[in-house]
Design a protein around this motif. Structure first.
Motif, short mmCIF file in Angstrom:
data_model
loop_
_atom_site.label_atom_id
_atom_site.label_comp_id
_atom_site.label_asym_id
_atom_site.label_seq_id
_atom_site.Cartn_x
_atom_site.Cartn_y
_atom_site.Cartn_z
N PHE A 135 40.69 40.60 33.59
CA PHE A 135 39.58 39.89 34.36
C PHE A 135 40.29 39.74 36.02
N CYS A 136 39.18 39.74 36.90
CA CYS A 136 39.23 39.51 37.98
C CYS A 136 38.10 39.16 38.53
N SER A 137 37.97 37.77 38.63
CA SER A 137 36.62 37.14 39.14
C SER A 137 36.89 36.10 40.43
N GLU A 138 35.85 36.50 41.55
CA GLU A 138 35.67 35.46 42.53
C GLU A 138 37.01 35.35 43.14
N THR A 139 37.91 36.84 43.23
CA THR A 139 39.12 36.62 43.87
C THR A 139 39.31 37.44 45.09
N LEU A 140 38.88 38.64 45.04
CA LEU A 140 39.19 39.70 46.05
C LEU A 140 38.62 39.59 46.94
N TYR A 141 37.72 38.69 47.58
CA TYR A 141 37.20 38.79 48.97
C TYR A 141 38.30 37.76 49.77
N TYR A 142 39.00 36.96 49.00
CA TYR A 142 40.40 36.31 49.59
C TYR A 142 41.10 36.99 50.02
N LEU A 143 41.48 38.45 49.90
CA LEU A 143 42.52 39.08 50.40
C LEU A 143 42.01 39.96 51.75
N GLY A 144 40.85 39.73 52.02
CA GLY A 144 40.55 40.07 53.33
C GLY A 144 40.11 41.77 53.74
N ARG A 145 41.16 42.41 54.42
CA ARG A 145 40.93 43.63 54.87
C ARG A 145 41.19 44.74 54.19
N HIS A 146 40.92 45.93 54.68
CA HIS A 146 40.88 47.30 53.91
C HIS A 146 42.27 47.52 53.15
N GLU A 147 43.46 47.43 53.89
CA GLU A 147 44.83 47.63 53.38
C GLU A 147 44.95 46.74 52.10
N ARG A 148 44.91 45.48 52.33
CA ARG A 148 45.21 44.59 51.09
C ARG A 148 44.14 44.55 50.04
N LEU A 149 42.76 44.99 50.18
CA LEU A 149 41.86 45.20 49.08
C LEU A 149 42.50 46.56 48.45
#
Length: 213
Positions: A135-149
């Motif tokens: 599960f990954c919820s409400e987390t990815l937007y904290y990582l920012g830009r293309h390479e980190r996502l």
């Protein structure tokens, strides 16, 4: 359309992703330690919207046995406790960058033979064994830009055992962009997506499966 505070919030975290992965991880850890200076800062345990999101998320799981489950970004363990009740025979791992949050998670869902909590960073952590359900919820937007996502998506895929299931839950329509990085992981196949568009905060639940190889 996200509110102005939400847009400023996202801009700040995109700027953080200009740092090295290690530097970004240190700042994020400090931020979440600060946010958890008071218990349950997002009211995950009491807010009706959050509770509904947990309930509907579970309805999207393919009906199969899950022996090993991991929640990435578990915060204070509210959803971890829900998972422990829903899957009483599973080994469950909660992961978060904030040790302060994890201390409260351990008080909420005591660690034992099948539940544990670990402090780790999604960009670098790759535990063994792999998991049947991630599960990954409400987390990815904290990582920012293309390479980190892209990197985070590869890490999430790498957590999965063959035929494992990945579930991501994020605000809509932002989820369309965030979940797109998971779509292009060569090991993942999208099984379903449902958008819950009702106020106060629309969200999407998206499910993938990893191939058998």
């Amino acid at each position: 359309m996200p509110s102005l505070p939400d847009r400023l919030h996202r801009t700040f975290f995109r700027a953080l992703s200009l740092l090295s992965p290690k530097g970004q991880g240190l700042v994020l850890r400090g931020y979440f330690e600060w946010r958890h200076r008071t218990p349950d800062p997002w009211r995950l345990a009491t807010d009706g919207y959050e509770q509904q999101k947990y309930r509907v998320t579970l309805t999207h799981l393919p009906p199969r046995p899950y022996r090993r489950i991991i929640e990435v970004g578990c915060a204070e363990g509210v959803f971890t406790g829900t998972l422990a009740a829903a899957y009483p025979d599973a080994e469950i791992t909660g992961v978060d960058v904030s040790e302060r949050a994890l201390a409260r998670a351990r008080a909420r869902v005591p660690e034992g033979g099948r539940v544990r909590f670990i402090q780790a960073d999604i960009l670098t952590h790759r535990p063994e064994p792999r998991y049947d359900l991630v599960f990954c919820s409400e987390t990815l937007y904290y990582l920012g830009r293309h390479e980190r996502l892209r990197r985070a998506s590869e890490q999430l895929s790498a957590l999965l055992a063959p035929d494992g299931v990945l579930v991501a839950v994020h605000p809509w329509p932002e989820a369309n962009r965030l979940h797109g990085y998971l779509d292009v992981c060569g090991t993942l196949t999208r099984l379903s997506e449902e958008v819950y568009a009702a106020p106060p905060r629309p969200f999407a639940v998206t499910v993938w499966s990893r191939g058998p190889g």
